[in-house]
Design an enzyme around this catalytic site. Structure first.
Site, PDB file in Angstrom:
ATOM      1  CB  SER A   1      31.558  -3.883 -31.524  1.00 32.81           C
ATOM      2  OG  SER A   1      32.120  -4.555 -32.638  1.00 32.81           O
TER       3      SER A   1
ATOM      4  CG  HIS B   1      36.183  -2.547 -32.597  1.00 33.44           C
ATOM      5  ND1 HIS B   1      36.867  -3.722 -32.409  1.00 33.44           N
ATOM      6  CD2 HIS B   1      34.866  -2.892 -32.695  1.00 33.44           C
ATOM      7  CE1 HIS B   1      36.002  -4.735 -32.390  1.00 33.44           C
ATOM      8  NE2 HIS B   1      34.794  -4.261 -32.565  1.00 33.44           N
TER       9      HIS B   1
END
Length: 260
Positions: free
Chosen positions: A39, A242
């Protein structure tokens, strides 16, 4: 000489030796670039996405790099991927004509998300979860990375390979995140775990002669709880923990350009 360097050298020599009309100039070979990983490579959290399942973002650093280089681009990094996933599917995009490979992988193999979850859970000691992630990083991950890197070498022996690491997540200066449930001590402990993971990935990549791209310096001052975070903290509207689009454009992207 790697094909990437060879192509650049040939182009430079040609320009230095002779000038020909534009219409007669031969087209320079197009760079064949393949982006692998999880990711942090696919761009989860950066949006918008060309693939909703894998969360491949047009603002992710592989997309930015491909545009900068004018490369023929194959983007197979996928959110949630492990080293097994890379071996099972992503490496199929590599071949002998591949010039450049970027890959960021390893966080999901050691259960890093579980460690983060433990730390943001109120009244829970997350030290055991971090220690287990570190154990997996030092005892299990090296062999898994070696298998992935060996497969990349086998499929694309002339490719230049850049291995990206992970940033430290927290500024560790206050308890701004997760409704204050992550203490400064827990933030520091998570950052130590991130350093352990980075060291393992760097050692494994350099064992194969790959270039390790360390982004920790780029993200310093831009962690969760900093004044200008390039990472999402706890959020229900995006992908927590993230990089934001700014983390890719101002963190990963310049680090990759510097490595090239």
């Amino acid at each position: 000489m790697h094909r990437l360097l060879r192509t650049a050298a040939v182009a430079t020599a040609a320009l230095a030796l002779i000038a020909v009309p534009a219409a007669a100039q031969a087209q320079a070979p197009e760079l064949d670039y393949v982006a692998l990983g999880d990711s942090y490579s696919s761009g989860s959290g950066a949006g918008p996405y060309t693939d909703a399942i894998c969360q491949r973002s047009v603002k992710a650093h592989p997309s930015l790099l491909a545009e900068e280089l004018g490369a023929e681009f194959t983007f197979v990094a996928c959110g949630g991927a492990t080293t097994d996933d890379v071996l099972a599917g992503q490496v199929q995009s590599l071949d002998a004509e591949t010039d450049l490979v970027t890959i960021g992988i390893g966080g999901n193999d050691i259960g890093w998300t579980s460690a983060i979850t433990a730390c943001i859970t109120p009244f829970q000691d997350c030290t055991p979860a971090i220690e287990e992630a570190e154990r997996k990083a030092t005892e299990e991950l090296p062999a898994k990375l070696d298998a992935v890197y060996t497969e990349i070498e086998t499929r694309s022996p002339d490719a230049e390979v850049l291995v990206t690491g992970y940033p430290r997540l927290f500024a560790a200066v206050n308890t701004c995140d997760a409704f204050g449930s992550i203490s400064i001590a827990e933030q520091k402990r998570m950052n130590t775990g991130a350093d352990v993971l980075s060291a393992v990935i760097q050692a494994a990549s350099e064992d194969h002669g790959f270039t390790y791209v360390d982004v920790r310096d780029e993200f310093t001052g831009h962690e969760v709880c900093s004044r200008q975070p390039w990472l999402h903290g706890l959020t229900l509207t995006d992908i927590p923990y993230h990089p934001k689009a700014s983390g890719h454009s101002s963190g990963y992207f310049p680090a990759l350009l510097g490595a090239l």
